[in-house]
Design an enzyme around this catalytic site. Structure first.
Site, PDB file in Angstrom:
ATOM      1  N   HIS A   1       0.831  -1.205   0.000  1.00  0.00           N
ATOM      2  CA  HIS A   1       0.000   0.000   0.000  1.00  0.00           C
ATOM      3  C   HIS A   1       0.865   1.255   0.000  1.00  0.00           C
ATOM      4  O   HIS A   1       0.352   2.360   0.165  1.00  0.00           O
ATOM      5  CB  HIS A   1      -0.938  -0.009   1.211  1.00  0.00           C
ATOM      6  CG  HIS A   1      -1.950  -1.111   1.174  1.00  0.00           C
ATOM      7  ND1 HIS A   1      -3.173  -0.976   0.536  1.00  0.00           N
ATOM      8  CD2 HIS A   1      -1.917  -2.372   1.641  1.00  0.00           C
ATOM      9  CE1 HIS A   1      -3.846  -2.112   0.648  1.00  0.00           C
ATOM     10  NE2 HIS A   1      -3.103  -2.980   1.320  1.00  0.00           N
TER      11      HIS A   1
ATOM     12  N   ALA B   1       2.945   3.912  -1.901  1.00  0.00           N
ATOM     13  CA  ALA B   1       3.044   4.415  -3.273  1.00  0.00           C
ATOM     14  C   ALA B   1       4.494   4.466  -3.763  1.00  0.00           C
ATOM     15  O   ALA B   1       4.767   4.179  -4.932  1.00  0.00           O
ATOM     16  CB  ALA B   1       2.411   5.801  -3.368  1.00  0.00           C
ATOM     17  N   GLY B   2       5.410   4.818  -2.876  1.00  0.00           N
ATOM     18  CA  GLY B   2       6.819   4.912  -3.265  1.00  0.00           C
ATOM     19  C   GLY B   2       7.376   3.556  -3.670  1.00  0.00           C
ATOM     20  O   GLY B   2       8.033   3.411  -4.701  1.00  0.00           O
ATOM     21  N   LYS B   3       7.086   2.566  -2.841  1.00  0.00           N
ATOM     22  CA  LYS B   3       7.507   1.199  -3.139  1.00  0.00           C
ATOM     23  C   LYS B   3       6.880   0.683  -4.425  1.00  0.00           C
ATOM     24  O   LYS B   3       7.545   0.061  -5.256  1.00  0.00           O
ATOM     25  CB  LYS B   3       6.979   0.286  -2.029  1.00  0.00           C
ATOM     26  CG  LYS B   3       7.971  -0.256  -1.107  1.00  0.00           C
ATOM     27  CD  LYS B   3       7.214  -1.297  -0.287  1.00  0.00           C
ATOM     28  CE  LYS B   3       7.692  -1.346   1.108  1.00  0.00           C
ATOM     29  NZ  LYS B   3       7.002  -2.377   1.881  1.00  0.00           N
TER      30      LYS B   3
ATOM     31  N   ASP C   1       8.830  -6.533   2.270  1.00  0.00           N
ATOM     32  CA  ASP C   1       8.915  -5.981   3.615  1.00  0.00           C
ATOM     33  C   ASP C   1      10.326  -5.444   3.780  1.00  0.00           C
ATOM     34  O   ASP C   1      11.309  -6.145   3.493  1.00  0.00           O
ATOM     35  CB  ASP C   1       8.598  -7.013   4.704  1.00  0.00           C
ATOM     36  CG  ASP C   1       8.251  -6.298   6.009  1.00  0.00           C
ATOM     37  OD1 ASP C   1       7.264  -5.516   6.009  1.00  0.00           O
ATOM     38  OD2 ASP C   1       8.948  -6.484   7.012  1.00  0.00           O
ATOM     39  N   SER C   2      10.399  -4.202   4.184  1.00  0.00           N
ATOM     40  CA  SER C   2      11.699  -3.537   4.192  1.00  0.00           C
ATOM     41  C   SER C   2      11.807  -2.604   5.373  1.00  0.00           C
ATOM     42  O   SER C   2      10.833  -2.378   6.095  1.00  0.00           O
ATOM     43  CB  SER C   2      11.896  -2.794   2.864  1.00  0.00           C
ATOM     44  OG  SER C   2      10.750  -2.064   2.504  1.00  0.00           O
TER      45      SER C   2
ATOM     46  N   PHE D   1      11.150   8.210  -0.903  1.00  0.00           N
ATOM     47  CA  PHE D   1      10.120   8.188   0.142  1.00  0.00           C
ATOM     48  C   PHE D   1      10.778   7.744   1.449  1.00  0.00           C
ATOM     49  O   PHE D   1      11.985   7.455   1.491  1.00  0.00           O
ATOM     50  CB  PHE D   1       8.986   7.230  -0.253  1.00  0.00           C
ATOM     51  CG  PHE D   1       9.405   5.781  -0.325  1.00  0.00           C
ATOM     52  CD1 PHE D   1      10.020   5.284  -1.466  1.00  0.00           C
ATOM     53  CD2 PHE D   1       9.210   4.924   0.754  1.00  0.00           C
ATOM     54  CE1 PHE D   1      10.424   3.954  -1.526  1.00  0.00           C
ATOM     55  CE2 PHE D   1       9.611   3.588   0.701  1.00  0.00           C
ATOM     56  CZ  PHE D   1      10.225   3.102  -0.448  1.00  0.00           C
TER      57      PHE D   1
HETATM   58  O1  LIG Z   1      13.794   2.511  -0.318  1.00  0.00           O
HETATM   59  C1  LIG Z   1      13.460   3.019   0.765  1.00  0.00           C
HETATM   60  N1  LIG Z   1      13.665   4.332   1.022  1.00  0.00           N
HETATM   61  C2  LIG Z   1      13.276   4.910   2.147  1.00  0.00           C
HETATM   62  N2  LIG Z   1      12.618   4.264   3.136  1.00  0.00           N
HETATM   63  C3  LIG Z   1      12.381   2.956   2.931  1.00  0.00           C
HETATM   64  C4  LIG Z   1      12.787   2.286   1.773  1.00  0.00           C
HETATM   65  N3  LIG Z   1      12.417   0.993   1.854  1.00  0.00           N
HETATM   66  C5  LIG Z   1      11.815   0.854   3.031  1.00  0.00           C
HETATM   67  N4  LIG Z   1      11.782   2.051   3.673  1.00  0.00           N
HETATM   68  C6  LIG Z   1      11.135   2.334   4.957  1.00  0.00           C
HETATM   69  C7  LIG Z   1       9.767   2.942   4.751  1.00  0.00           C
HETATM   70  C8  LIG Z   1       8.973   2.360   5.879  1.00  0.00           C
HETATM   71  O2  LIG Z   1       9.189   3.128   7.057  1.00  0.00           O
HETATM   72  C9  LIG Z   1       9.606   0.987   6.073  1.00  0.00           C
HETATM   73  C10 LIG Z   1       8.922  -0.069   5.238  1.00  0.00           C
HETATM   74  O3  LIG Z   1       7.846  -0.642   5.962  1.00  0.00           O
HETATM   75  P1  LIG Z   1       6.935  -1.766   5.269  1.00  0.00           P
HETATM   76  O4  LIG Z   1       5.994  -2.277   6.252  1.00  0.00           O
HETATM   77  O5  LIG Z   1       7.816  -2.717   4.545  1.00  0.00           O
HETATM   78  O6  LIG Z   1       6.188  -0.945   4.129  1.00  0.00           O
HETATM   79  P2  LIG Z   1       4.904  -0.015   4.213  1.00  0.00           P
HETATM   80  O7  LIG Z   1       4.179  -0.235   5.508  1.00  0.00           O
HETATM   81  O8  LIG Z   1       5.321   1.374   3.914  1.00  0.00           O
HETATM   82  O9  LIG Z   1       4.018  -0.538   3.015  1.00  0.00           O
HETATM   83  P3  LIG Z   1       3.499  -2.062   2.813  1.00  0.00           P
HETATM   84  O10 LIG Z   1       3.720  -2.811   4.106  1.00  0.00           O
HETATM   85  O11 LIG Z   1       2.069  -1.944   2.459  1.00  0.00           O
HETATM   86  O12 LIG Z   1       4.308  -2.621   1.683  1.00  0.00           O
HETATM   87  O13 LIG Z   1      10.945   1.117   5.652  1.00  0.00           O
HETATM   88 MG   LIG Z   2       3.859  -2.113   6.165  1.00  0.00          MG
END
Ligand SMILES: O=c1nc[nH]c2c1ncn2[C@H]1C[C@H](O)[C@@H](COP(=O)(O)OP(=O)(O)OP(=O)(O)O)O1
Ligand SMILES: [Mg+2]
Length: 197
Positions: free
Chosen positions: A12, A14-16, A71-72, A155
């Site tokens: 969910h 948008a950046g990812k 997941d990152s 992001f």
């Molecule tokens: O390239 C990146 N550049 C900057 N920040 C990043 C990056 N890659 C992960 N991050 C940070 C964003 C967030 O604070 C966490 C991911 O959390 P994470 O739960 O995997 O993603 P999310 O909740 O934003 O979206 P979703 O779970 O729906 O995929 O690490």
């Molecule tokens: Mg998440």
């Protein structure tokens, strides 16, 4: 040969989504989980891999399609790897700006030499919701946490992440550049190898 023609991205963010789409779009028709559901599964795993699997499983179940989840997070050496899997929730769900402000505050008096950090990305691909053997790939990206935000691209923690090999922050890279060297790019390169694309 790609084993399927369509998949759903279980994110969910948008950046990812933009980055994953750019890396995969020419190989397969990419759909977004937002087309099927706005429910975000609770990330109850204790590792990136577990959380990636549970997000992909949920997406495969609601879409009926193969699903890829990412997941990152950011692992800071001085903090023993925190915020890690809790990166998105670091400032209690208040979003990227609050997360970044908290990290800068916590590291306020920490010298450059102790500000090492890595972005971590775990990708999980499930061919269907009950796939007993998900494809798992990971990528790391080493850098350092800046003392103040720098740059407008990307992001999340990008404005705080110094990229030594480019001499700028991750938020100062073009999307094309970031997508060649990031943790996500490395994990995706492994996934493409596994898929033979
Ligand atoms: O390239 C990146 N550049 C900057 N920040 C990043 C990056 N890659 C992960 N991050 C940070 C964003 C967030 O604070 C966490 C991911 O959390 P994470 O739960 O995997 O993603 P999310 O909740 O934003 O979206 P979703 O779970 O729906 O995929 O690490
Ligand atoms: Mg998440």
């Amino acid at each position: 040969m790609m084993p399927f023609t369509e998949l759903v991205l279980a994110s969910h963010n948008a950046g990812k989504l933009k980055e994953l789409q750019a890396m995969l779009g020419e190989h397969v028709r990419v759909r977004s989980i937002g087309e099927f559901s706005s429910v975000e599964p609770e990330e109850t795993g204790l590792s990136f891999v577990e959380n990636a699997i549970l997000k992909a499983r949920h997406a495969a179940r609601v879409s009926g399609l193969p699903a890829l989840a990412d997941d990152s997070g950011l692992a800071v050496d001085f903090l023993g790897g925190a915020p890690g899997i809790y990166s998105a929730r670091y400032a209690d769900g208040q979003g990227d700006a609050a997360n970044n402000a908290k990290l800068l505050q916590v590291l306020k008096d920490v010298p450059d030499a102790e500000r090492g950090a890595q972005f971590v990305c775990a990708l999980a691909l499930l061919r269907h919701a009950d796939d007993p053997l998900p494809i798992l790939c990971e990528g790391l990206w080493h850098g350092r946490i800046l003392h103040a935000a720098q740059g407008e691209q990307g992001f999340g923690y990008d404005p705080l992440f110094w990229v030594p090999e480019r001499g700028c922050s991750s938020a100062e890279l073009t999307s094309t550049d970031k997508n060649q060297i990031s943790h996500r790019a490395r994990a995706m390169a492994l996934l493409k190898q596994r898929l033979g694309i």
